[in-house]
Structure formats: C-alpha cells, structure tokens
Design a protein around this motif. Sequence first.
Motif, PDB file in Angstrom:
ATOM      1  N   SER A 151       0.376  -1.396  -0.206  1.00 55.75           N
ATOM      2  CA  SER A 151      -0.152  -0.056  -0.050  1.00 55.75           C
ATOM      3  C   SER A 151       0.796   1.308  -0.309  1.00 55.75           C
ATOM      4  N   VAL A 152       1.928   1.628   0.781  1.00 55.09           N
ATOM      5  CA  VAL A 152       3.346   2.720   1.309  1.00 55.09           C
ATOM      6  C   VAL A 152       3.707   2.379  -0.949  1.00 55.09           C
ATOM      7  N   GLN A 153       3.964   1.335  -0.844  1.00 58.60           N
ATOM      8  CA  GLN A 153       4.732   1.377  -2.724  1.00 58.60           C
ATOM      9  C   GLN A 153       3.600   2.147  -3.322  1.00 58.60           C
ATOM     10  N   GLY A 154       2.581   1.655  -3.428  1.00 60.65           N
ATOM     11  CA  GLY A 154       0.776   2.324  -4.250  1.00 60.65           C
ATOM     12  C   GLY A 154       1.234   3.728  -3.946  1.00 60.65           C
ATOM     13  N   LEU A 155       0.642   4.280  -2.725  1.00 57.34           N
ATOM     14  CA  LEU A 155       0.646   6.190  -2.826  1.00 57.34           C
ATOM     15  C   LEU A 155       1.860   6.340  -3.312  1.00 57.34           C
ATOM     16  N   VAL A 156       3.038   5.986  -3.030  1.00 59.30           N
ATOM     17  CA  VAL A 156       4.405   6.484  -3.773  1.00 59.30           C
ATOM     18  C   VAL A 156       4.277   6.419  -4.918  1.00 59.30           C
ATOM     19  N   GLN A 157       3.957   5.893  -5.502  1.00 58.09           N
ATOM     20  CA  GLN A 157       3.538   5.748  -6.695  1.00 58.09           C
ATOM     21  C   GLN A 157       2.797   6.536  -7.486  1.00 58.09           C
ATOM     22  N   ALA A 158       1.208   6.764  -6.928  1.00 52.91           N
ATOM     23  CA  ALA A 158       0.051   7.680  -7.168  1.00 52.91           C
ATOM     24  C   ALA A 158       0.572   8.897  -6.805  1.00 52.91           C
ATOM     25  N   LEU A 159       1.486   9.238  -5.817  1.00 47.21           N
ATOM     26  CA  LEU A 159       1.763  10.622  -5.219  1.00 47.21           C
ATOM     27  C   LEU A 159       2.319  11.330  -6.106  1.00 47.21           C
ATOM     28  N   ALA A 160       3.523  10.291  -7.153  1.00 49.59           N
ATOM     29  CA  ALA A 160       4.365  10.921  -8.657  1.00 49.59           C
ATOM     30  C   ALA A 160       3.486  11.793  -9.369  1.00 49.59           C
ATOM     31  N   HIS A 161       2.265  11.654  -9.414  1.00 46.23           N
ATOM     32  CA  HIS A 161       0.957  12.018 -10.351  1.00 46.23           C
ATOM     33  C   HIS A 161      -0.087  12.420  -9.964  1.00 46.23           C
ATOM     34  N   TYR A 162       1.041  13.154  -8.023  1.00 41.93           N
ATOM     35  CA  TYR A 162      -0.364  13.188  -7.774  1.00 41.93           C
ATOM     36  C   TYR A 162      -0.672  15.119  -7.850  1.00 41.93           C
ATOM     37  N   LYS A 163      -1.857  15.775  -7.815  1.00 44.36           N
ATOM     38  CA  LYS A 163      -2.691  16.982  -7.971  1.00 44.36           C
ATOM     39  C   LYS A 163      -4.114  16.990  -7.079  1.00 44.36           C
ATOM     40  N   PRO A 164      -3.698  17.638  -6.238  1.00 42.28           N
ATOM     41  CA  PRO A 164      -3.977  18.225  -5.115  1.00 42.28           C
ATOM     42  C   PRO A 164      -5.878  18.802  -5.848  1.00 42.28           C
ATOM     43  N   PHE A 165      -6.998  18.032  -4.723  1.00 39.02           N
ATOM     44  CA  PHE A 165      -8.292  17.832  -5.222  1.00 39.02           C
ATOM     45  C   PHE A 165      -8.483  17.146  -6.413  1.00 39.02           C
ATOM     46  N   LYS A 166      -7.339  16.344  -7.074  1.00 44.42           N
ATOM     47  CA  LYS A 166      -7.805  15.707  -8.134  1.00 44.42           C
ATOM     48  C   LYS A 166      -8.676  14.377  -7.719  1.00 44.42           C
ATOM     49  N   VAL A 167      -9.057  13.253  -8.328  1.00 43.88           N
ATOM     50  CA  VAL A 167      -9.545  12.029  -8.153  1.00 43.88           C
ATOM     51  C   VAL A 167      -8.122  11.839  -9.333  1.00 43.88           C
ATOM     52  N   SER A 168      -7.247  10.801  -8.581  1.00 43.96           N
ATOM     53  CA  SER A 168      -6.429   9.610  -9.561  1.00 43.96           C
ATOM     54  C   SER A 168      -7.371   8.672 -10.296  1.00 43.96           C
TER      55      SER A 168
END
Length: 311
Positions: free
Chosen positions: A294-311
């Motif tokens: 789960s931590v790895q998935g969060l780290v991966q998601a944060l690479a393309h992260y924009k606040p208040f945007k649905v991933s």
Amino acid sequence: MIIFAAIQIVLSQLPNFHELSLLSLVAAIMSITYSSIGLALSIAKIAGGGHVRTTLTGVTVGVDVSGTEKIWRTFQSLGDIAFAYSYSNVLIEIQDTLKSSPPENKVMKKATSIGVSTTTLFYMLCGMLGYAAFGNEAPGNFLTGFGFYDPFWLIDIGNICIAIHLIGAYQVFAQPIFQFFENYIRNRYPENGFIHSERIINIPIIGKFPFSPFRLVWRTLYVIITSLVAMIFPFFNDFLGLIGALSFWPLTVYFPVEMYKKQAQISKFSKTGIWLNTLSSACLVVSILAACGSVQGLVQALAHYKPFKVS
C-alpha cells in the motif's frame, strides 16, 4: 464529497452508538443491494458474450505489468482484503447495544458467523464474476466498469446505494472515536462548563434531542478535517489497503487471540497455544506485506498527484 461531509456533520450529532441501529440496518441493505446489482450486471455481461482476456494467475507479467509491479499489487490486494474484515474495532460497541437476554456473547457469536459468511460469499462472487466479466482489465471500483452499459439507471441506483452505505459506515466507525475522545476530555477537565454542558431541545419531527455545544464543535471539526484529507488525497484503494494492513493484525488477530488465551488459560507451549501463535505470526506477516504494498502504491500515486483531483 462536500454534500457527504454536510450529511455527516448532521448525523455526527447523534449522542451515542445506540442511536445508529436504523442507520446501520439501512447501510447493510444498501451494501447487499449494490453488490447484487454488480453481480447481476456481471452475469448479463458474461452471458452477452464478447472476449475478455483472463488467465489463471491474473494480469500477465510482461504484458499488463512487470513482475515487480505484480508483486506490489498482490501485497496491496492483501491490504484491501484485510480492510474488508476490519469490523473488530467496533465489535465491542456493537455487542454493548444488545440486550442481556439471551447472553450478548452468544448473540454476537451467531451474528458474527452469519455476517462473515454472508460477506465472504458476496466478496467471492463479486471477485470471480467480476473477473469473468472484465478479465485483466477489471477496474478497482467494481461498478465503474459498467459506465457505458445499459441500463444506465440500474448503475445509478447501485452508486446511490454505495453512497448511502458509506454514510452509515462512516458513523459506525466514527462513533466509537467520538465516545472515546469525549470521555477522555470530560475526565480530564471535570469542571469545564463548556465541555459538560448539555440541554434537551425540541426539534420538529425528531422530538427531544440532547444538545451539547462541545459535541457540536468538536465533531463538526472532525468531519471537516477528515473530509479535507479525503479530498486532498483521493487514493481510495491504496489508503484502504494501508488502513486495513495497519489495523488487521493488532485489532483483528493479536488482541482477540491474546485475550482468548488469557481467559481460557491456554499455555504458550500447548498444542492450541502453538497453533494460535502460528496464526498470529502468519497474520502479522500478511499485515506487513500489505502495508509495504500500500505504501508503494501511495508513493507511485503521489508521482502524478494533484491536490483535489481524483486519481
């Protein structure tokens, strides 16, 4: 999400867990309803034919994902499964709402057996029929796969049921937190008038309702903060997996097992004691692996992260 938060602010003013029986029943009915809709649409999609790519071991290494990515996804899925069975942290509160005849522990044992069996049946059916319907392209959110599938109104009903279910689920998990914090603060500051003041007010339709300024302020702030966090970090599956991983072993396995061993006076080196320790250790390993995924998935998601945007 703002509408959801506004509803939670109102419902959070319910003084205690005992007031949630109707809401909990509605949430359970909604859960069964949207699961049944998903199953029915899956069966219809399978019956309608059309080729979907399925394999015995799921997504194919080298085609859909890399070997490393598949391992991480497997660990993440363990966290999702662990979260699905994380009802143990509200088990005592639920048991506390039961009448004393018949004995609460016997009623709770029967309810738990029926609940876990029913839940597992629906999970397995959704997993297997969903995979048969979508194959290796199966979405993380089951009903989103039917976004362009007629009848649209049935999918809308399913999504409404999900929203109502989550409204009830939020309260079931939040009320024990509210009670714990409020009891702690009241014991810590026994002379504080703001914290201890409460009066009965008449509300149309509802009738007499115990109003507390402290409860209104702090529970409203709690809902606002949790809602803001949810809006800022919309990584649904990864967060579910992480929460499930962190809570599964200590709350669902370790403490219940240790309490049972203490109550039944089971020796550490007896046959039963060895098996219980083996079970606990195995579940600890599962929780660690799920947390890592789960931590790895969060780290991966944060690479393309924009606040208040649905991933």
